[in-house]
Design a protein around this motif. Structure first.
Motif, mmCIF file in Angstrom:
data_model
loop_
_atom_site.group_PDB
_atom_site.id
_atom_site.type_symbol
_atom_site.label_atom_id
_atom_site.label_comp_id
_atom_site.label_asym_id
_atom_site.label_seq_id
_atom_site.Cartn_x
_atom_site.Cartn_y
_atom_site.Cartn_z
ATOM 1 N N ILE A 90 -11.371 65.728 28.616
ATOM 2 C CA ILE A 90 -10.157 65.849 29.182
ATOM 3 C C ILE A 90 -9.063 64.482 29.181
ATOM 4 N N VAL A 91 -9.682 63.446 28.983
ATOM 5 C CA VAL A 91 -8.838 62.296 28.451
ATOM 6 C C VAL A 91 -9.482 61.518 27.300
ATOM 7 N N ALA A 92 -8.476 61.177 26.385
ATOM 8 C CA ALA A 92 -8.674 60.515 25.251
ATOM 9 C C ALA A 92 -7.646 59.087 25.529
ATOM 10 N N VAL A 93 -8.328 58.189 24.670
ATOM 11 C CA VAL A 93 -7.597 56.841 24.738
ATOM 12 C C VAL A 93 -7.530 56.396 23.275
ATOM 13 N N VAL A 94 -6.217 55.892 22.963
ATOM 14 C CA VAL A 94 -6.025 55.237 21.773
ATOM 15 C C VAL A 94 -5.826 53.967 21.984
ATOM 16 N N PRO A 95 -6.872 52.870 21.760
ATOM 17 C CA PRO A 95 -6.764 51.593 21.750
ATOM 18 C C PRO A 95 -5.970 50.871 20.768
ATOM 19 N N GLN A 96 -5.591 49.295 21.245
ATOM 20 C CA GLN A 96 -4.893 48.631 20.224
ATOM 21 C C GLN A 96 -5.497 48.708 18.801
ATOM 22 N N GLU A 97 -6.760 48.327 19.081
ATOM 23 C CA GLU A 97 -7.849 48.377 17.905
ATOM 24 C C GLU A 97 -9.168 49.126 18.170
ATOM 25 N N LEU A 173 -3.616 61.961 27.126
ATOM 26 C CA LEU A 173 -3.736 61.096 25.953
ATOM 27 C C LEU A 173 -3.174 59.613 26.431
ATOM 28 N N LEU A 174 -4.038 58.620 26.429
ATOM 29 C CA LEU A 174 -3.717 57.371 26.950
ATOM 30 C C LEU A 174 -3.325 56.371 25.660
ATOM 31 N N LEU A 175 -2.215 55.890 25.608
ATOM 32 C CA LEU A 175 -1.965 55.140 24.474
ATOM 33 C C LEU A 175 -2.043 53.770 24.998
ATOM 34 N N ASP A 176 -2.755 52.728 24.555
ATOM 35 C CA ASP A 176 -2.827 51.294 25.186
ATOM 36 C C ASP A 176 -2.128 50.466 24.019
#
Length: 273
Positions: A90-97, A173-176
């Motif tokens: 239900i939630v995906a994270v796009v990290p910096q690296e 979608l979480l974009l860090d």
């Protein structure tokens, strides 16, 4: 600075933090009664000075930091009542690296996004391959499939990491800080893709932004955080103002209307020689 309005009835879809208080260890809370809503089909930006609580919002929303009090809903579900595997759907994270230990192809990296749907003993299904194909096509990364991830440029890596998150097929979608270390061309490419995906697929996209002009250009709604609370919330024109910059960042800068869009743009005046 705009004072946040009274809370309205919030939809179960999207991301909702309702009066969340949380910190690390026995320290003072980093978030203090925070109320935040991000809606499907929109890009919601988080801005604020270092230590304002932006990354902590992501940790709470992604089931990495349990709130001391308050409630978290991701697409109508409490992620802390789910297993890690279920929450990843239900939630995906796009990290910096993304650090890597072994050499993987770009395709292998994107396939990792399907892990929440696979059993330890099963291979990749037709559904997995279709999700990966769609994700790599959407991010313009299909031509990178066989390339070793470590040999890609920064912009290419970010496209692959974004494809991995899309293959996860989560509604939120979480974009860090997704454009850290990217040149302007790749910054525009990534944010244009993200906004198009929010619109076309109805995903709830939340991003942390340090560049206020990018936040203004690509976000539908912005939360300005200060001291773990919401200092201002609304469309860019209501949040990115001279008063906000002065109170959040302690700077005096001009805010002008930008081009045909009318979105606010921050103009920094260099100090005199």
């Amino acid at each position: 600075m705009q004072v946040p309005k009274e809370r309205e009835a919030l939809s179960s879809a999207g991301l909702r933090l309702d009066r969340v208080t949380v910190g690390y260890g026995e320290q003072n809370p980093v978030l203090n009664g925070l109320v935040l809503e991000a809606r499907p089909g929109e890009v919601t930006g988080l801005i604020g000075p270092n230590g304002a609580g932006k990354t902590t919002v992501f940790r709470v929303a992604s089931r990495a930091l349990r709130p001391w009090s308050g409630a978290v809903l991701v697409d109508g579900k409490d992620p802390y009542a789910l297993s890690a595997r279920q929450a990843a759907r239900i939630v995906a994270v796009v990290p910096q690296e993304i650090p890597w230990t072994f050499s993987y192809s770009a395709l292998d990296m994107v396939l990792m996004g399907r892990a929440p749907y696979q059993s330890p003993w099963g291979g990749n299904s037709a559904v997995d391959w279709e999700a990966v194909r769609r994700a790599m096509t959407a991010t313009g990364a299909a031509h990178l499939s066989e390339r070793p991830f470590e040999e890609l440029s920064g912009g290419e890596r970010q496209a692959v990491i974004l494809a991995q998150a899309l293959a996860q097929d989560a509604p939120v979608l979480l974009l860090d800080e997704p454009t850290t270390h990217l040149d302007l061309r790749h910054v525009i490419d990534i944010l244009t893709i993200v906004r198009a995906i929010a619109r076309s697929e109805g995903k709830t996209v939340v991003g942390i932004f340090h560049d206020l002009n990018l936040a203004s250009a690509y976000c539908d709604r912005i939360y300005a955080l200060f001291g773990g609370s919401v200092a201002a919330v609304g469309p860019p024109a209501e949040v990115i103002t001279k008063d906000t910059l002065r109170e959040l960042f302690g700077i005096d800068a001009e805010v002008v209307s930008s081009g045909t869009s009318g979105k606010p743009a921050v103009v920094i005046q260099p100090p005199p020689d």
